[in-house]
Design an enzyme around this catalytic site. Structure first.
Site, PDB file in Angstrom:
ATOM      1  N   ASP A 144      43.848  41.100  77.359  1.00  0.00           N
ATOM      2  CA  ASP A 144      44.211  41.840  78.565  1.00  0.00           C
ATOM      3  C   ASP A 144      44.429  43.323  78.287  1.00  0.00           C
ATOM      4  O   ASP A 144      45.218  43.983  78.954  1.00  0.00           O
ATOM      5  CB  ASP A 144      45.483  41.227  79.179  1.00  0.00           C
ATOM      6  CG  ASP A 144      45.703  41.666  80.621  1.00  0.00           C
ATOM      7  OD1 ASP A 144      44.713  42.015  81.288  1.00  0.00           O
ATOM      8  OD2 ASP A 144      46.863  41.679  81.066  1.00  0.00           O
ATOM      9  N   CYS A 198      39.164  23.637  94.296  1.00  0.00           N
ATOM     10  CA  CYS A 198      40.142  24.026  95.325  1.00  0.00           C
ATOM     11  C   CYS A 198      39.946  23.251  96.626  1.00  0.00           C
ATOM     12  O   CYS A 198      40.908  22.999  97.355  1.00  0.00           O
ATOM     13  CB  CYS A 198      40.051  25.527  95.617  1.00  0.00           C
ATOM     14  SG  CYS A 198      40.758  26.575  94.327  1.00  0.00           S
ATOM     15  N   CYS A 208      51.672  33.522 100.297  1.00  0.00           N
ATOM     16  CA  CYS A 208      51.851  34.943  99.966  1.00  0.00           C
ATOM     17  C   CYS A 208      52.772  35.621 100.981  1.00  0.00           C
ATOM     18  O   CYS A 208      52.474  35.637 102.185  1.00  0.00           O
ATOM     19  CB  CYS A 208      50.511  35.658  99.922  1.00  0.00           C
ATOM     20  SG  CYS A 208      50.659  37.418  99.493  1.00  0.00           S
ATOM     21  N   CYS A 224      49.998  43.244  97.318  1.00  0.00           N
ATOM     22  CA  CYS A 224      50.509  42.227  96.397  1.00  0.00           C
ATOM     23  C   CYS A 224      51.833  42.685  95.783  1.00  0.00           C
ATOM     24  O   CYS A 224      51.943  43.807  95.277  1.00  0.00           O
ATOM     25  CB  CYS A 224      49.471  41.985  95.301  1.00  0.00           C
ATOM     26  SG  CYS A 224      50.013  40.848  94.014  1.00  0.00           S
ATOM     27  N   CYS A 258      50.241  26.252  93.796  1.00  0.00           N
ATOM     28  CA  CYS A 258      49.006  25.528  93.474  1.00  0.00           C
ATOM     29  C   CYS A 258      49.273  24.051  93.197  1.00  0.00           C
ATOM     30  O   CYS A 258      50.054  23.708  92.305  1.00  0.00           O
ATOM     31  CB  CYS A 258      48.347  26.170  92.247  1.00  0.00           C
ATOM     32  SG  CYS A 258      46.798  25.360  91.766  1.00  0.00           S
TER      33      CYS A 258
END
Length: 388
Positions: A144, A198, A208, A224, A258
């Site tokens: 990253d 999904c 969210c 976000c 999730c």
């Protein structure tokens, strides 16, 4: 980067891959997959569309050389194999429960322990040296920290798929995987890309707090909370302050929602375990941190990167959302802070908790920063300009 000179006969390549997987698992990697560097060539169009939409906000580094970011062969022309690795960081408690403790701060699960970059990079280097000793060639490791699109590569390597929240989802670890990559000049057998599982689920999208997903598989980072609390260097936009609640560094809502997480076991090992003081820290303690205390408190933590002023800005927004009258004096004390970013957030926090108190203090405030004066104006409390 390390190099060596050697070649493996084709008949040994499969055995080498199996040995690599065993070595990776012995080093603490929970997921291993191998893909071709050309496998994500199709992501460039999506990346450029995302950048053209402005969805990356102030993250200018994302817009630098998109061709290099979208194709490992542009980043390093000699690469022949991409090895993707994952470490499970599944939490040992429900990260959403803390959102109800309004006088405490919610730090994203990944940032509650030592910085994962440091630990994983050491493992990647160890594994890369192992590979060089057996296959020769050259390698590079990434965690990253470079123009590498880890999630599409992990998808093509069979580790998981990019869910509707744009994060990687694994059938074995849900949405809780740290990713790292080894680029190598040797050839290894490829794994098949993972299918998208999904289905019709919208749990991550609907969770969210700021509606940061304009459509499935699309993120507007400017909305976000992770972006707003970490990457955003200015004041938190007013339209998102209430929705932030007590989230003071990052946001786990879409990850925690999730359904695939039900298959993930808590994966925090000792070196990645959450520190006790970062699990549910009191806002009253955090808002008092000066720069020296902030650096000491968050030593080895990714939180340290955003600096004291941005962090205390976040804490003050959480204080404004807390409804806790015991925090009024903590916010008021920062109306005179050296940082305009902090002073502006303190005005907002006090306006939410004790507007009458803020109005009384306005009569004694001299403020020359336009952004802070704007906060006072929105609170309908005019303050004085410095005398010239």
């Amino acid at each position: 980067m390390w190099s060596a000179i050697a070649r493996r006969p084709t008949s040994a390549v499969t055995d080498l891959k199996a040995a690599l997987v065993r070595e990776a698992q012995a080093l603490g990697f929970d997921a291993v997959g191998i893909t071709d560097p050309a496998a994500i060539a199709g992501v460039r169009d999506r990346l450029e569309a995302f950048l053209q939409s402005g969805g990356h906000g102030d993250m200018g580094w994302l817009a630098d050389a998109p061709a290099r970011r979208a194709d490992p062969r542009v980043l390093w022309p000699d690469v022949r194999t991409v090895i993707m690795l994952g470490v499970n960081y599944g939490p040992d408690e429900d990260p959403m429960a803390l959102l109800h403790a309004r006088s405490r701060g919610a730090i994203s699960v990944y940032a509650r322990g030592d910085d994962y970059h440091d630990l994983i990079k050491k493992r990647l280097k160890t594994l890369a040296r192992w590979l060089l000793a057996r296959a020769g060639g050259e390698v590079k490791v990434f965690v990253d920290t470079a123009a590498v699109m880890e999630k599409p590569l992990a998808h093509q390597a069979g580790i998981g798929w990019q869910g509707k929240h744009t994060n990687l989802v694994s059938r074995g670890f849900g949405s809780w995987l740290f990713l790292g990559a080894i680029f190598a000049t040797c050839e290894l057998p490829r794994d098949e890309a993972e299918a998208d599982h999904c289905g019709s689920c919208r749990a991550c999208l609907d969770s969210c707090p700021t509606a940061a997903f304009p459509a499935p598989y699309q993120l507007d980072a400017r909305r976000c909370i992770s972006y707003l609390t970490i990457e955003n260097k200015g004041p938190i936009p007013h339209e998102f302050r209430r929705a932030m609640g007590n989230r003071i560094y990052g946001c786990d809502d879409c990850l925690a929602a999730c359904p695939w997480n039900k298959f993930a076991q808590a994966g925090r090992e000792a070196k990645l375990a959450a520190r006790a003081e970062l699990r549910a820290p009191a806002l009253a303690d955090l808002v008092r941190l000066d720069d020296t205390a902030f650096r000491a408190h968050f030593t080895k933590s990714p939180v340290k990167r955003i600096g004291r002023d941005r962090f205390v800005r976040n804490v003050l927004i959480a204080i404004g959302n807390s409804g806790d009258p015991a925090l009024v004096e903590e916010a008021a004390a920062l109306l005179h802070d050296a940082s305009p970013l902090v002073r502006g957030a303190a005005v907002w926090a006090l306006a939410q908790l004790a507007p009458d108190e803020l109005a009384q203090r306005a009569a004694t405030i001299v403020e020359d920063d336009d952004s802070v004066r704007h906060e006072w104006a929105l609170a309908k409390c005019p303050v004085m300009l410095p005398q010239t």
